[in-house]
Design an enzyme around this catalytic site. Sequence first.
Site, PDB file in Angstrom:
ATOM      1  N   ASP A   1      -2.893 -11.487  -2.693  1.00  0.00           N
ATOM      2  CA  ASP A   1      -1.700 -11.276  -3.516  1.00  0.00           C
ATOM      3  C   ASP A   1      -0.594 -12.284  -3.211  1.00  0.00           C
ATOM      4  O   ASP A   1      -0.684 -13.058  -2.260  1.00  0.00           O
ATOM      5  CB  ASP A   1      -1.170  -9.829  -3.314  1.00  0.00           C
ATOM      6  CG  ASP A   1      -1.104  -9.430  -1.843  1.00  0.00           C
ATOM      7  OD1 ASP A   1      -1.162 -10.311  -0.967  1.00  0.00           O
ATOM      8  OD2 ASP A   1      -1.000  -8.227  -1.565  1.00  0.00           O
TER       9      ASP A   1
ATOM     10  N   ASN B   1       1.691   3.429   2.087  1.00  0.00           N
ATOM     11  CA  ASN B   1       1.427   4.377   0.992  1.00  0.00           C
ATOM     12  C   ASN B   1      -0.031   4.310   0.519  1.00  0.00           C
ATOM     13  O   ASN B   1      -0.367   4.842  -0.524  1.00  0.00           O
ATOM     14  CB  ASN B   1       2.385   4.126  -0.184  1.00  0.00           C
ATOM     15  CG  ASN B   1       2.205   2.734  -0.799  1.00  0.00           C
ATOM     16  OD1 ASN B   1       1.325   1.980  -0.404  1.00  0.00           O
ATOM     17  ND2 ASN B   1       3.051   2.404  -1.763  1.00  0.00           N
TER      18      ASN B   1
ATOM     19  N   HIS C   1      -1.716   1.469  -0.157  1.00  0.00           N
ATOM     20  CA  HIS C   1      -2.082   0.345  -1.022  1.00  0.00           C
ATOM     21  C   HIS C   1      -2.976  -0.661  -0.300  1.00  0.00           C
ATOM     22  O   HIS C   1      -2.945  -0.782   0.929  1.00  0.00           O
ATOM     23  CB  HIS C   1      -0.862  -0.332  -1.654  1.00  0.00           C
ATOM     24  CG  HIS C   1      -0.003  -1.163  -0.765  1.00  0.00           C
ATOM     25  ND1 HIS C   1       1.358  -1.256  -0.935  1.00  0.00           N
ATOM     26  CD2 HIS C   1      -0.280  -1.978   0.276  1.00  0.00           C
ATOM     27  CE1 HIS C   1       1.857  -2.082  -0.043  1.00  0.00           C
ATOM     28  NE2 HIS C   1       0.888  -2.527   0.710  1.00  0.00           N
TER      29      HIS C   1
ATOM     30  N   GLU D   1      -0.583  -0.506  -5.871  1.00  0.00           N
ATOM     31  CA  GLU D   1       0.230   0.645  -5.497  1.00  0.00           C
ATOM     32  C   GLU D   1      -0.413   1.946  -5.990  1.00  0.00           C
ATOM     33  O   GLU D   1      -1.247   1.921  -6.908  1.00  0.00           O
ATOM     34  CB  GLU D   1       1.628   0.489  -6.113  1.00  0.00           C
ATOM     35  CG  GLU D   1       2.403  -0.729  -5.625  1.00  0.00           C
ATOM     36  CD  GLU D   1       2.988  -0.575  -4.223  1.00  0.00           C
ATOM     37  OE1 GLU D   1       2.317   0.001  -3.353  1.00  0.00           O
ATOM     38  OE2 GLU D   1       4.117  -1.061  -4.013  1.00  0.00           O
TER      39      GLU D   1
HETATM   40  C1  GLP Z   1       1.885  -5.948   2.204  1.00  0.00           C
HETATM   41  C2  GLP Z   1       0.671  -6.724   1.730  1.00  0.00           C
HETATM   42  C3  GLP Z   1      -0.601  -5.964   2.014  1.00  0.00           C
HETATM   43  C4  GLP Z   1      -0.597  -5.516   3.453  1.00  0.00           C
HETATM   44  C5  GLP Z   1       0.522  -4.539   3.674  1.00  0.00           C
HETATM   45  C6  GLP Z   1       0.583  -3.955   5.063  1.00  0.00           C
HETATM   46  O1  GLP Z   1       2.371  -5.056   1.287  1.00  0.00           O
HETATM   47  N1  GLP Z   1       0.702  -7.050   0.346  1.00  0.00           N
HETATM   48  O2  GLP Z   1      -1.716  -6.793   1.728  1.00  0.00           O
HETATM   49  O3  GLP Z   1      -1.833  -4.927   3.786  1.00  0.00           O
HETATM   50  O4  GLP Z   1       1.716  -5.247   3.410  1.00  0.00           O
HETATM   51  O5  GLP Z   1       1.284  -4.824   5.896  1.00  0.00           O
HETATM   52  P1  GLP Z   1       1.403  -4.704   7.443  1.00  0.00           P
HETATM   53  O6  GLP Z   1       0.126  -5.233   7.996  1.00  0.00           O
HETATM   54  O7  GLP Z   1       2.569  -5.586   7.790  1.00  0.00           O
HETATM   55  O8  GLP Z   1       1.626  -3.277   7.781  1.00  0.00           O
END
Ligand code: GLP
Length: 240
Positions: free
Chosen positions: A70, A139, A141, A146
């Site tokens: 993304d 959440n 995702h 989402e």
């Molecule tokens: C972002 C990214 C996700 C990632 C998520 C969790 O929203 N788009 O791909 O998995 O954060 O991030 P973290 O690893 O910092 O908890």
Amino acid sequence: MIFLKIIKVRSEQELGEQAATLVLNQVKQKPSSTLGMATGSTPKMLYTKLIECFQKKDISFSNITTFNLDEYIGLERDHPNSYHYYMDHQLFNHIDIDKKNTYIPDGLTADLEQECQRYELLIKKRGGIDLQIVGLGLNGHIGFNEPGTAFSKRTHIIELTPSTRAANKRFFNHIDIVPKHAITMGISTIMEAKKVLLLVLGRQKAPILQKVLYGDVTEQVPASILQRHPQVTLITDIHL
Ligand code: GLP
């Protein structure tokens, strides 16, 4: 659930090592692998370990192609919070990958719908993703899919939820400058990867991970779809 392999670790360091071993094995098995890359704080140690492996000459990325999950819409590539910047600094600048073979959705182009289609086509042309790395949002995702996103979606534009923007605020100076939209691979795109490596760190994610693994498969918990993927490995420091 039936197919899921769980590797329990005690630290972020160990998560990085275990994940790097899996990536290393994938690349040894198929030096021209297509890897799906994730951002966020969780995979950082994996990337550090991969750089170490490269420096020790245990691995070469010269024939590897990557597709990131993304990208935010509207951030310049050299903005420190863009995923382009993240990938360059966390990994690509430090290994022998050909940058022409690293793909990240373009969140700046005028025609975003076309960009989504272009991205899907690129993945298809490359023969699909061999190993997709994914983190887990608080959440539920994956990528930026989402809660409520249809499982049938392919690469698409998504409006980020207030909770995701709040969670990602830590990387920005103020909530008002956290982008409101992103381009993300869809759940369908992710599910077509031959293997998935799910990385989850931190006790705060225990309740959502419980739902992902043992709850209903529902669009309200996007990552729960992984229960239906034939080859998922989860690496986590959470005791379930
Ligand atoms: C972002 C990214 C996700 C990632 C998520 C969790 O929203 N788009 O791909 O998995 O954060 O991030 P973290 O690893 O910092 O908890």
